[in-house]
Design a protein around this motif. Structure first.
Motif, PDB file in Angstrom:
ATOM      1  N   ILE A 605     -24.795 154.080  11.806  1.00  0.00           N
ATOM      2  CA  ILE A 605     -26.006 153.491  11.216  1.00  0.00           C
ATOM      3  C   ILE A 605     -25.606 152.252  10.423  1.00  0.00           C
ATOM      4  O   ILE A 605     -24.631 152.270   9.671  1.00  0.00           O
ATOM      5  N   LEU A 606     -26.368 151.176  10.615  1.00  0.00           N
ATOM      6  CA  LEU A 606     -26.124 149.946   9.855  1.00  0.00           C
ATOM      7  C   LEU A 606     -27.299 149.716   8.910  1.00  0.00           C
ATOM      8  O   LEU A 606     -28.442 150.037   9.247  1.00  0.00           O
ATOM      9  N   GLU A 607     -27.010 149.147   7.763  1.00  0.00           N
ATOM     10  CA  GLU A 607     -28.104 148.853   6.826  1.00  0.00           C
ATOM     11  C   GLU A 607     -28.039 147.387   6.407  1.00  0.00           C
ATOM     12  O   GLU A 607     -26.963 146.793   6.359  1.00  0.00           O
ATOM     13  N   PRO A 608     -29.214 146.795   6.104  1.00  0.00           N
ATOM     14  CA  PRO A 608     -29.207 145.411   5.627  1.00  0.00           C
ATOM     15  C   PRO A 608     -28.665 145.334   4.199  1.00  0.00           C
ATOM     16  O   PRO A 608     -29.026 146.146   3.350  1.00  0.00           O
ATOM     17  N   VAL A 609     -27.784 144.375   3.980  1.00  0.00           N
ATOM     18  CA  VAL A 609     -27.208 144.158   2.656  1.00  0.00           C
ATOM     19  C   VAL A 609     -27.723 142.820   2.140  1.00  0.00           C
ATOM     20  O   VAL A 609     -27.772 141.842   2.891  1.00  0.00           O
ATOM     21  N   MET A 610     -28.150 142.805   0.895  1.00  0.00           N
ATOM     22  CA  MET A 610     -28.755 141.604   0.340  1.00  0.00           C
ATOM     23  C   MET A 610     -27.787 140.855  -0.572  1.00  0.00           C
ATOM     24  O   MET A 610     -26.934 141.454  -1.219  1.00  0.00           O
ATOM     25  N   ASP A 611     -27.955 139.548  -0.577  1.00  0.00           N
ATOM     26  CA  ASP A 611     -27.206 138.696  -1.482  1.00  0.00           C
ATOM     27  C   ASP A 611     -28.088 138.562  -2.729  1.00  0.00           C
ATOM     28  O   ASP A 611     -29.124 137.917  -2.695  1.00  0.00           O
ATOM     29  N   VAL A 612     -27.683 139.228  -3.801  1.00  0.00           N
ATOM     30  CA  VAL A 612     -28.517 139.305  -4.998  1.00  0.00           C
ATOM     31  C   VAL A 612     -27.933 138.429  -6.099  1.00  0.00           C
ATOM     32  O   VAL A 612     -26.715 138.420  -6.307  1.00  0.00           O
ATOM     33  N   GLU A 613     -28.787 137.700  -6.783  1.00  0.00           N
ATOM     34  CA  GLU A 613     -28.330 136.885  -7.898  1.00  0.00           C
ATOM     35  C   GLU A 613     -29.187 137.203  -9.119  1.00  0.00           C
ATOM     36  O   GLU A 613     -30.405 137.071  -9.081  1.00  0.00           O
ATOM     37  N   ALA A 649     -24.024 139.538  -6.393  1.00  0.00           N
ATOM     38  CA  ALA A 649     -23.552 140.795  -5.823  1.00  0.00           C
ATOM     39  C   ALA A 649     -24.163 141.032  -4.462  1.00  0.00           C
ATOM     40  O   ALA A 649     -25.233 140.509  -4.150  1.00  0.00           O
ATOM     41  N   TYR A 650     -23.443 141.810  -3.650  1.00  0.00           N
ATOM     42  CA  TYR A 650     -24.020 142.330  -2.415  1.00  0.00           C
ATOM     43  C   TYR A 650     -24.549 143.718  -2.738  1.00  0.00           C
ATOM     44  O   TYR A 650     -23.797 144.554  -3.251  1.00  0.00           O
ATOM     45  N   VAL A 651     -25.800 143.962  -2.458  1.00  0.00           N
ATOM     46  CA  VAL A 651     -26.373 145.285  -2.713  1.00  0.00           C
ATOM     47  C   VAL A 651     -27.176 145.717  -1.490  1.00  0.00           C
ATOM     48  O   VAL A 651     -27.960 144.928  -0.958  1.00  0.00           O
ATOM     49  N   PRO A 652     -26.976 146.983  -1.033  1.00  0.00           N
ATOM     50  CA  PRO A 652     -27.778 147.444   0.099  1.00  0.00           C
ATOM     51  C   PRO A 652     -29.266 147.371  -0.255  1.00  0.00           C
ATOM     52  O   PRO A 652     -29.664 147.757  -1.357  1.00  0.00           O
ATOM     53  N   LEU A 653     -30.048 146.895   0.685  1.00  0.00           N
ATOM     54  CA  LEU A 653     -31.488 146.755   0.455  1.00  0.00           C
ATOM     55  C   LEU A 653     -32.118 148.093   0.064  1.00  0.00           C
ATOM     56  O   LEU A 653     -33.037 148.147  -0.750  1.00  0.00           O
ATOM     57  N   ALA A 654     -31.584 149.169   0.650  1.00  0.00           N
ATOM     58  CA  ALA A 654     -32.141 150.494   0.382  1.00  0.00           C
ATOM     59  C   ALA A 654     -32.158 150.798  -1.106  1.00  0.00           C
ATOM     60  O   ALA A 654     -32.981 151.567  -1.583  1.00  0.00           O
ATOM     61  N   ASN A 655     -31.245 150.186  -1.849  1.00  0.00           N
ATOM     62  CA  ASN A 655     -31.157 150.474  -3.277  1.00  0.00           C
ATOM     63  C   ASN A 655     -31.774 149.380  -4.141  1.00  0.00           C
ATOM     64  O   ASN A 655     -31.518 149.300  -5.326  1.00  0.00           O
ATOM     65  N   MET A 656     -32.560 148.518  -3.521  1.00  0.00           N
ATOM     66  CA  MET A 656     -33.168 147.431  -4.286  1.00  0.00           C
ATOM     67  C   MET A 656     -34.662 147.634  -4.543  1.00  0.00           C
ATOM     68  O   MET A 656     -35.297 146.806  -5.192  1.00  0.00           O
ATOM     69  N   PHE A 657     -35.213 148.738  -4.025  1.00  0.00           N
ATOM     70  CA  PHE A 657     -36.641 148.956  -4.257  1.00  0.00           C
ATOM     71  C   PHE A 657     -36.905 149.152  -5.741  1.00  0.00           C
ATOM     72  O   PHE A 657     -36.140 149.826  -6.428  1.00  0.00           O
TER      73      PHE A 657
END
Ligand SMILES: Nc1nc2c(ncn2[C@@H]2O[C@H](COP(=O)(O)OP(=O)(O)OP(=O)(O)O)[C@@H](O)[C@H]2O)c(=O)[nH]1
Length: 696
Positions: A605-613, A649-657
């Motif tokens: 399984i792959l998940e989208p990772v976001m570039d967060v600032e 930081a790189y953060v998985p989108l799943a944990n950005m809600f």
């Protein structure tokens, strides 16, 4: 009829900025001063002319990029045609920024003089670099407490690594901001009071600013003469270039992006806008100042560049599709070459379709003007195109070309939506179709198995707004699910499968045998299907059936119902039956073979990772980093920006809600963040189990 304005006198430009830097206000003042906007609307009271959709006015952000035509008379009394392309500043809409940058020739980058370069300034700046867009920087909000023009100049160098050359310095700052010193003319321009009709007065430079003005004029001239050997030599001998030469040199520097001229003012207080318009005309490129536009011959695939000239065959790009009440769908096009006339036959070479130029308009801020013809460099709005999407080429059917494409990011968030009644169901289908055509970063899919409608977009806000439009503009009543991460599946290891599909139940039977090899493809390379069959082991007419079966499994996934990516499938052998074989039989065989192969090779399984600032005052850095770590985030760096700390930081989108509210409460509302899609990455084992439990 001949063209009214020579192409050299066109300026197709956009205004780009971080959210709230004052892009909308600046645009409106430009429209006011160019005489096209009769009423100045403030962004947040819903009377703004550029933000004409309800959703935008309410949220106080600009989503759509509307093109607006206006005119500016220069100091030689020459009228210039300005086409302004509004670009949004929110990360969820980077696609809008990109598509605007694709069709404009230059841009004004608006800064908040109190904030300098902000996260989204950086993002849009880099996008501008990607499309080689010449820019003028406008340091806005000089009237605001803490406004500091020279901090902004330094900030551009530090954060963007770009060379900003001030052509003005401010007279006063904060509540004492009165006007600007023009370093080319060495004159002061001031506005008495804040009224929009306050006259601009030319006067002498205040004595206390003379030293500073001379210093910055020196820097400006030094930068300018670098553009020309003769001017440089003359300068070294003590002769400064005259005004006209200086403008010419600065223009050359701007167009070639040797440096970025920098101006200042306060759009809100109506100061500095007229000089900014002069600078747009003086320094930003016209369509002819840019290189020939890249294109390819659709038949041969050879390069076929198009020059910005009426004499070339017609070629244009549809860069925005919007629907308007009473008018229907309008396609905004930029004409790169040739001449467009009403009634003309057109080819959509990207889609292989025929179109016809029906009604054509020039769009002004609040109204539209019907026109009969348009020329290279123009931005026109076409009514009644049959079947066209953003980024597609329309051209002369006898001289086909495909202009360089736009890139659209993959949606990373899904939202299930269920219409309340049968009537809503019908309305929703029509509405969603229109909306997907208008916004290429928004997709709609129907789940094959459950029949559910899934909206796919770039972020929570993006989909939020779509649902809003659906409910309010189209009056659709619907139940909306929780936003979900758009996971992907991919193959772990290669697998070779020999599968026979056989069925013998009365009448004609079914028979198909396929031997396929499944392999992981390089990350980001997508799915590839190939057939190496030579001896007719699978007859040629059945191979599309095999491909369809493979594609079906790619689309639906096998483990958790998300699409499979980066897999290579090779059909290398098989077998058939004279009577019982068919394309359908091969499709079924391929489907089963794929499922078996995926099981054998294993699915990850792959998940989208976001570039967060995150930008925050120093006090909260510790807790913000701790929180990012607890979200499976990976801190990339941390640096100072002005007096704020920037954490990337790189953060998985799943944990950005719901991150907005968490960040707000951790920082008493003082920290802010932006994010954009970075890449897909493997989901760790324990998380994979959770995801499987939820979706499988
Ligand atoms: N003090 C001051 N405020 C300004 C100035 N220009 C704009 N503002 C205010 O700043 C806020 C944001 O301005 P907008 O013009 O909506 O900014 P924007 O960049 O278009 O914002 P988005 O559409 O959300 O990206 C509004 O409250 C404006 O009134 C200025 O020159 N001085």
């Amino acid at each position: 009829m001949a063209r009214q304005y020579p192409i050299q006198d066109y300026r197709n430009f956009g205004i780009m900025a971080h959210i709230d830097a004052g892009k909308t206000t600046t645009t409106e003042r430009i429209l006011y001063f160019t005489g096209k906007s009769y009423k100045i609307g403030e962004t947040h009271d819903g009377a703004s002319t550029m933000d004409f959709m309800d959703q935008e006015a309410e949220r106080g952000i600009t989503i759509t990029s509307a093109a607006t035509t206006c005119f500016w008379v220069d100091r030689d009394n020459k009228r210039h045609r300005l086409n302004i392309i509004d670009t949004p500043g929110h990360v969820d809409f980077t696609i809008e920024v990109e598509r605007s940058l694709r069709v404009l020739d230059g841009a004004v980058c608006v800064l908040d003089s109190n904030q300098g370069v902000e996260p989204q300034t950086e993002t849009v700046w880099r996008q501008g670099d990607k499309y080689n867009v010449p820019r003028i920087i406008f340091s806005n909000k000089m009237d605001k407490t803490g406004a500091d023009f020279f901090m902004c100049v330094a900030d551009i160098k530090d954060k963007l690594g770009a060379r900003a050359v001030p052509l003005q310095i401010p007279i006063g700052a904060e509540s004492d901001f009165r006007g600007v010193v023009d370093l080319i003319k060495m004159k002061a321009y001031t506005w008495e009071g804040d009224a929009k009709d306050a006259p601009m007065t030319e006067g002498e430079i205040p004595a206390e600013l003379l030293d500073k003005a001379n210093e910055f004029r020196g820097l400006m001239i030094e930068a300018a003469v670098e553009m020309d050997d003769a001017a440089m030599e003359a300068y070294l001998e003590g002769n400064e270039p005259d005004e006209a030469t200086l403008r010419k040199l600065i223009r050359k520097a701007t167009v070639t992006r040797a440096f970025y001229p920098m101006m200042c003012g306060s759009a809100f207080k109506n100061k500095g806008v007229q000089p900014l318009l002069d600078a747009v005309v003086d320094f930003l490129p016209s369509p002819v100042d840019r290189e020939a536009y890249k294109g390819t011959d659709p038949k041969t695939g050879e390069d076929l560049p198009r020059k910005p000239s009426d004499a070339e065959p017609l070629a244009m790009i549809a860069f925005k599709i919007m629907s308007f009440e009473h008018v229907g769908s309008i396609t905004f096009c930029r004409i790169y070459s040739g001449k467009l006339e009403q009634g003309m036959a057109l080819a959509n070479t990207s889609r292989g379709k025929k179109e016809r130029a029906g009604r054509m308009y020039l769009m002004h801020a609040a109204d539209r003007e019907e026109i009969k013809e348009a020329f290279a460099g123009d931005i026109v709005a076409l009514q009644g195109m049959k079947d066209i999407r953003t980024g597609e080429t329309l051209c002369d059917p006898n001289k086909p070309v495909i202009l360089e494409k736009m890139e659209f990011p993959e949606p990373v968030i899904n939202l299930k939506i269920e219409p309340k009644t049968k009537a809503d169901q019908e309305k929703m289908a029509i509405a969603l179709n229109t909306m997907a055509v208008e916004d290429p970063s928004f997709r709609v899919t129907i789940d094959q198995e459950s029949g559910e409608t899934i909206l796919r977009g770039m972020g929570e806000l993006h989909l939020d707004i779509k649902v809003d439009i659906l409910k309010r503009t189209y009056n659709v009543e619907a139940n909306v699910g929780q936003p979900q991460v758009a996971y992907r599946e991919t193959l772990a290891r290669p697998a070779d499968i020999d599968y026979t599909h056989k069925k013998q139940t009365g009448g004609t039977g079914q028979f198909a045998r396929v031997k396929i090899k499944l392999e992981p493809n390089e990350t980001g390379k997508g799915n590839v299907f190939e057939s190496t069959i030579v001896g007719g082991a699978v007859p040629r007419e059945y191979i599309p059936g095999v491909e369809k079966g493979v594609q079906g499994v790619w689309d639906s996934g096998v483990l958790i119902g998300f699409p499979i990516v980066d897999m290579k499938v090779t059909l290398h052998d098989g077998g058939f039956h004279e009577v019982d074989s068919s394309a359908i039989a091969f499709e079924i065989a391929a489907r089963s073979a794929m499922k078996e192969g995926c099981e054998k090779g294993g699915i990850k399984i792959l998940e989208p990772v976001m570039d967060v600032e995150v930008v925050t005052p120093g006090d909260f850095v510790g807790s913000i980093i701790g929180d990012i770590n607890s979200r499976r985030g990976q801190i990339r760096n941390q640096e100072m920006r002005g007096n704020a700390t920037v954490i990337r930081a790189y953060v998985p989108l799943a944990n950005m809600f719901g991150y907005v509210s968490q960040l707000r409460s951790m920082s008493t509302g003082r920290a802010s963040y932006t994010m954009q899609f970075a890449h897909y990455a493997d989901v760790p084992r324990n998380v994979a189990e959770e995801v499987k439990a939820k979706y499988a």
